[in-house]
Design a protein around this motif. Structure first.
Motif, PDB file in Angstrom:
ATOM      1  N   ARG A  63       0.849  -1.192   0.000  1.00  0.00           N
ATOM      2  CA  ARG A  63       0.000   0.000   0.000  1.00  0.00           C
ATOM      3  C   ARG A  63       0.888   1.246   0.000  1.00  0.00           C
ATOM      4  NH1 ARG A  63      -2.609   2.229   4.907  1.00  0.00           N
ATOM      5  NH2 ARG A  63      -1.496   0.612   5.993  1.00  0.00           N
ATOM      6  N   LEU A  64       0.617   2.169  -0.948  1.00  0.00           N
ATOM      7  CA  LEU A  64       1.291   3.459  -0.989  1.00  0.00           C
ATOM      8  C   LEU A  64       0.403   4.464  -0.282  1.00  0.00           C
ATOM      9  CD1 LEU A  64       3.433   5.494  -1.953  1.00  0.00           C
ATOM     10  CD2 LEU A  64       2.178   5.665  -4.092  1.00  0.00           C
ATOM     11  N   VAL A  65       0.790   4.846   0.934  1.00  0.00           N
ATOM     12  CA  VAL A  65       0.009   5.769   1.753  1.00  0.00           C
ATOM     13  C   VAL A  65       0.504   7.178   1.497  1.00  0.00           C
ATOM     14  CG1 VAL A  65      -0.736   6.354   4.077  1.00  0.00           C
ATOM     15  CG2 VAL A  65      -0.172   4.001   3.518  1.00  0.00           C
ATOM     16  N   VAL A  66      -0.403   8.066   1.092  1.00  0.00           N
ATOM     17  CA  VAL A  66      -0.069   9.460   0.844  1.00  0.00           C
ATOM     18  C   VAL A  66      -0.715  10.295   1.943  1.00  0.00           C
ATOM     19  CG1 VAL A  66      -0.234  11.378  -0.761  1.00  0.00           C
ATOM     20  CG2 VAL A  66       0.060   9.059  -1.623  1.00  0.00           C
ATOM     21  N   VAL A 100       9.871  -3.526  -4.988  1.00  0.00           N
ATOM     22  CA  VAL A 100       8.428  -3.386  -5.207  1.00  0.00           C
ATOM     23  C   VAL A 100       8.211  -2.762  -6.576  1.00  0.00           C
ATOM     24  CG1 VAL A 100       6.343  -2.244  -4.400  1.00  0.00           C
ATOM     25  CG2 VAL A 100       7.999  -3.095  -2.750  1.00  0.00           C
ATOM     26  N   SER A 101       7.381  -3.397  -7.404  1.00  0.00           N
ATOM     27  CA  SER A 101       7.109  -2.831  -8.728  1.00  0.00           C
ATOM     28  C   SER A 101       5.679  -2.342  -8.866  1.00  0.00           C
ATOM     29  CB  SER A 101       7.397  -3.875  -9.805  1.00  0.00           C
ATOM     30  OG  SER A 101       6.563  -4.995  -9.617  1.00  0.00           O
ATOM     31  N   ALA A 102       4.768  -2.835  -8.027  1.00  0.00           N
ATOM     32  CA  ALA A 102       3.360  -2.436  -8.106  1.00  0.00           C
ATOM     33  C   ALA A 102       2.840  -2.172  -6.706  1.00  0.00           C
ATOM     34  CB  ALA A 102       2.535  -3.536  -8.768  1.00  0.00           C
ATOM     35  N   VAL A 103       2.021  -1.119  -6.575  1.00  0.00           N
ATOM     36  CA  VAL A 103       1.435  -0.756  -5.287  1.00  0.00           C
ATOM     37  C   VAL A 103      -0.043  -0.437  -5.487  1.00  0.00           C
ATOM     38  CG1 VAL A 103       3.565   0.162  -4.299  1.00  0.00           C
ATOM     39  CG2 VAL A 103       2.042   1.678  -5.543  1.00  0.00           C
ATOM     40  N   VAL A 104      -0.759  -0.397  -4.379  1.00  0.00           N
ATOM     41  CA  VAL A 104      -2.138   0.074  -4.381  1.00  0.00           C
ATOM     42  C   VAL A 104      -2.149   1.410  -3.629  1.00  0.00           C
ATOM     43  CG1 VAL A 104      -2.734  -1.280  -2.335  1.00  0.00           C
ATOM     44  CG2 VAL A 104      -4.523  -0.522  -3.874  1.00  0.00           C
ATOM     45  N   LEU A 105      -2.827   2.413  -4.186  1.00  0.00           N
ATOM     46  CA  LEU A 105      -2.788   3.761  -3.634  1.00  0.00           C
ATOM     47  C   LEU A 105      -3.804   3.912  -2.507  1.00  0.00           C
ATOM     48  CD1 LEU A 105      -1.626   6.656  -3.900  1.00  0.00           C
ATOM     49  CD2 LEU A 105      -3.547   7.156  -5.405  1.00  0.00           C
ATOM     50  N   ASP A 106      -3.330   4.393  -1.366  1.00  0.00           N
ATOM     51  CA  ASP A 106      -4.185   4.754  -0.235  1.00  0.00           C
ATOM     52  C   ASP A 106      -4.092   6.263  -0.089  1.00  0.00           C
ATOM     53  OD1 ASP A 106      -5.504   5.168   2.126  1.00  0.00           O
ATOM     54  OD2 ASP A 106      -4.191   3.919   3.349  1.00  0.00           O
ATOM     55  N   ARG A 107      -5.137   6.971  -0.501  1.00  0.00           N
ATOM     56  CA  ARG A 107      -5.117   8.431  -0.509  1.00  0.00           C
ATOM     57  C   ARG A 107      -5.573   9.008   0.823  1.00  0.00           C
ATOM     58  NH1 ARG A 107     -10.430   9.542  -1.662  1.00  0.00           N
ATOM     59  NH2 ARG A 107     -11.527   7.802  -2.591  1.00  0.00           N
ATOM     60  N   ALA A 108      -5.831   8.182   1.805  1.00  0.00           N
ATOM     61  CA  ALA A 108      -6.144   8.587   3.181  1.00  0.00           C
ATOM     62  C   ALA A 108      -7.378   9.472   3.279  1.00  0.00           C
ATOM     63  CB  ALA A 108      -4.947   9.263   3.831  1.00  0.00           C
ATOM     64  N   GLY A 109      -8.376   9.206   2.477  1.00  0.00           N
ATOM     65  CA  GLY A 109      -9.616   9.961   2.551  1.00  0.00           C
ATOM     66  C   GLY A 109      -9.592  11.275   1.803  1.00  0.00           C
ATOM     67  N   ASN A 110      -8.439  11.634   1.209  1.00  0.00           N
ATOM     68  CA  ASN A 110      -8.347  12.864   0.431  1.00  0.00           C
ATOM     69  C   ASN A 110      -8.811  12.615  -0.995  1.00  0.00           C
ATOM     70  OD1 ASN A 110      -6.995  14.557   2.448  1.00  0.00           O
ATOM     71  ND2 ASN A 110      -5.301  13.121   2.182  1.00  0.00           N
ATOM     72  N   LYS A 111      -9.221  13.674  -1.684  1.00  0.00           N
ATOM     73  CA  LYS A 111      -9.592  13.561  -3.082  1.00  0.00           C
ATOM     74  C   LYS A 111      -8.361  13.251  -3.919  1.00  0.00           C
ATOM     75  CE  LYS A 111     -13.417  16.808  -3.046  1.00  0.00           C
ATOM     76  NZ  LYS A 111     -13.923  18.076  -3.594  1.00  0.00           N
ATOM     77  N   TYR A 112      -8.556  12.487  -4.990  1.00  0.00           N
ATOM     78  CA  TYR A 112      -7.464  12.235  -5.931  1.00  0.00           C
ATOM     79  C   TYR A 112      -7.366  13.463  -6.821  1.00  0.00           C
ATOM     80  CZ  TYR A 112      -4.456   9.964  -9.283  1.00  0.00           C
ATOM     81  OH  TYR A 112      -3.393   9.653 -10.088  1.00  0.00           O
ATOM     82  N   HIS A 113      -6.685  14.481  -6.327  1.00  0.00           N
ATOM     83  CA  HIS A 113      -6.656  15.784  -6.979  1.00  0.00           C
ATOM     84  C   HIS A 113      -5.476  16.559  -6.410  1.00  0.00           C
ATOM     85  CE1 HIS A 113      -8.292  19.474  -8.675  1.00  0.00           C
ATOM     86  NE2 HIS A 113      -8.111  20.039  -7.499  1.00  0.00           N
ATOM     87  N   GLY A 114      -4.889  17.426  -7.184  1.00  0.00           N
ATOM     88  CA  GLY A 114      -3.855  18.313  -6.679  1.00  0.00           C
ATOM     89  C   GLY A 114      -2.612  17.589  -6.221  1.00  0.00           C
TER      90      GLY A 114
END
Length: 118
Positions: free
Chosen positions: A28-31, A88-102
């Protein structure tokens, strides 16, 4: 008013985390974003370990970057390179409840440019 905004983001994050789980094959890629900084980590939830980390708080982070979105893109490129170095070559994005924007989208785009598969 502000507490409602944070509570709503927390609810969105909990709803998202029901589906987004990091495995050894696809961690998981946590942003995480604050008003000033961006942080990103690649986490294997099965083992409970952080495989890679990048942030604007690092001592060697370039100071000549224009704006927060540019800094977020650099964080994405750094996390992409470090994740690939960690195997690691592939991850799943965890945007932490934020919009996928900006800034969140800029981190994802930077990671893709570095060769990470989202």
């Amino acid at each position: 008013m502000a507490t409602h905004k944070f509570a709503a983001r927390k609810r969105r994050h909990q709803r998202l985390r029901k589906r987004v789980i990091g495995t050894a094959e696809r961690p998981r890629l946590v942003v995480t974003r604050s008003n000033r900084h961006m942080m990103a980590q690649v986490i294997d939830d099965a083992a409970g370990t952080t495989l890679a980390y990048a942030s604007t708080l690092e001592a060697d982070f370039p100071a000549d970057i224009e704006g927060k979105i540019g800094a977020a893109r650099v964080v994405g490129e750094r996390i992409g390179k470090r994740a690939i170095e960690a195997g690691v070559s592939a991850v799943v994005l965890d945007r932490a409840g934020n919009k996928y924007h900006g800034r969140v989208a800029a981190v994802a785009d930077g990671a893709r440019e570095a060769g990470l598969n989202l």
